[in-house]
Design a protein around this motif. Structure first.
Motif, PDB file in Angstrom:
ATOM      1  N   MET A 136      -2.853  -1.392  -5.617  1.00 31.34           N
ATOM      2  CA  MET A 136      -3.522  -0.684  -4.523  1.00 31.34           C
ATOM      3  C   MET A 136      -5.032  -0.586  -4.709  1.00 31.34           C
ATOM      4  O   MET A 136      -5.791  -0.615  -3.751  1.00 31.34           O
ATOM      5  CB  MET A 136      -2.938   0.729  -4.397  1.00 31.34           C
ATOM      6  CG  MET A 136      -1.493   0.742  -3.951  1.00 31.34           C
ATOM      7  SD  MET A 136      -0.832   2.443  -3.969  1.00 31.34           S
ATOM      8  CE  MET A 136       0.877   2.145  -3.525  1.00 31.34           C
ATOM      9  N   ILE A 152      -6.280   6.699  -3.535  1.00 24.86           N
ATOM     10  CA  ILE A 152      -4.811   6.632  -3.572  1.00 24.86           C
ATOM     11  C   ILE A 152      -4.252   8.048  -3.561  1.00 24.86           C
ATOM     12  O   ILE A 152      -4.618   8.878  -4.402  1.00 24.86           O
ATOM     13  CB  ILE A 152      -4.320   5.887  -4.824  1.00 24.86           C
ATOM     14  CG1 ILE A 152      -4.850   4.451  -4.829  1.00 24.86           C
ATOM     15  CG2 ILE A 152      -2.791   5.890  -4.892  1.00 24.86           C
ATOM     16  CD1 ILE A 152      -4.562   3.686  -6.111  1.00 24.86           C
ATOM     17  N   ALA A 209      -0.741   1.375  -8.822  1.00 23.95           N
ATOM     18  CA  ALA A 209      -2.170   1.686  -8.807  1.00 23.95           C
ATOM     19  C   ALA A 209      -3.001   0.428  -9.042  1.00 23.95           C
ATOM     20  O   ALA A 209      -4.084   0.271  -8.450  1.00 23.95           O
ATOM     21  CB  ALA A 209      -2.489   2.737  -9.864  1.00 23.95           C
ATOM     22  N   ASP A 213       0.801  -1.221   0.000  1.00 23.62           N
ATOM     23  CA  ASP A 213       0.000   0.000   0.000  1.00 23.62           C
ATOM     24  C   ASP A 213       0.839   1.278   0.000  1.00 23.62           C
ATOM     25  O   ASP A 213       0.299   2.365   0.168  1.00 23.62           O
ATOM     26  CB  ASP A 213      -0.975   0.015   1.176  1.00 23.62           C
ATOM     27  CG  ASP A 213      -0.294  -0.106   2.529  1.00 23.62           C
ATOM     28  OD1 ASP A 213       0.945  -0.206   2.575  1.00 23.62           O
ATOM     29  OD2 ASP A 213      -1.007  -0.109   3.550  1.00 23.62           O
TER      30      ASP A 213
END
Length: 260
Positions: A145, A192, A142, A102
């Motif tokens: 996550m 994010i 991305a 993360d």
């Protein structure tokens, strides 16, 4: 004789914003075996983050992991991110090590000079490391996550100084700055956070090959050059802000160096 009065109970509920802890988080760090990347890896590991790093030199990787493991948990691989599958191999190895992550610290970079002082091969290699790998690492991060995480780019104040002697490097860092700003707006609503940290002159062997350790130590003493640890502290600040806020950009410069 009278008893001393008890001090009043202090209500500190609004004295500081929430600071999420880092313990238990998982971070990939490109270029995490030397310089700024290594300093970030060591600091995060000391805070309970499990880190996975990459670098090109086997000895640097061994040394970096040894230090990381003195303070926390970590692993890594040797990989050249300029290779077409370099980022994919790094991310795949990280997921084999600790599953999903993360935090992504996108840091790996090499020096680059002016356009007319580099060969075509040097130019293409620098672009692959300093720009293309930044975008492809962010893309891979991305995907992993999905809806929660932090991507931190380590850019440079060169993006704004735009010196002729480093036109290629400045151009790539300006590109990173623009990408970071736009992708922050793209990924923020998804959960994010994206930040671009721009250091000024920072001690690192790869960046100043003719600049001896003694000369760097003297600039550190005069406070005209940053230490890699100073940038790591900036990353720590970014990662410990509440999820409702995003630190969009940080510029870090030596106090006693006036031109930056």
């Amino acid at each position: 004789m009278t008893d001393l009065a008890e001090p009043p109970v202090r209500n500190l509920s609004d004295a500081h914003t929430e600071m999420p802890g880092l313990n238990g988080r998982k971070a990939i760090i490109t270029g995490g075996t030397t310089g700024i990347g290594r300093a970030i890896a060591v600091l995060l590991a000391s805070e309970g983050v499990d880190v996975f790093v990459c670098g090109r030199d086997p000895q640097h990787l061994e040394d970096g992991l040894s230090r990381i493991r003195e303070v926390g948990k970590g692993d890594g691989i040797n990989v050249d991110l300029a290779e077409p599958d370099g980022v994919d191999r790094f991310v795949a190895a990280a997921r084999d090590y600790f599953g999903d992550f993360d935090i992504a610290i996108v840091n790996a970079a090499i020096p680059a000079k002016g356009l007319t002082t580099m060969s075509a091969e040097e130019l293409r290699y620098a672009i692959a490391i300093d720009f293309t790998a930044y975008l492809t690492t962010a893309y891979a991060a991305a995907e992993v996550m999905k809806d929660h995480g932090d991507i931190v780019f380590i850019g440079s104040v060169s993006a704004h100084l735009l010196g002729a002697e480093g036109s290629v490097y400045a151009g790539m860092k300006a590109g990173v700055a623009g990408f970071a700003e736009a992708v922050r707006k793209e990924l923020g609503p998804k959960g994010i956070k994206v930040c671009n940290i721009e250091p000024a002159k920072t001690g690192a062997d790869f960046q100043y090959q003719s600049f001896t350790a003694e000369e760097q130590a003297e600039e550190n003493r005069k406070e005209t050059m940053l230490r890699a640890e100073d940038i790591a502290v900036g990353v720590h600040y970014v990662l410990t802000q509440p999820r409702r806020s995003v630190v969009q950009q940080i510029s870090i410069a030596p106090r006693a160096r006036g031109e930056e």
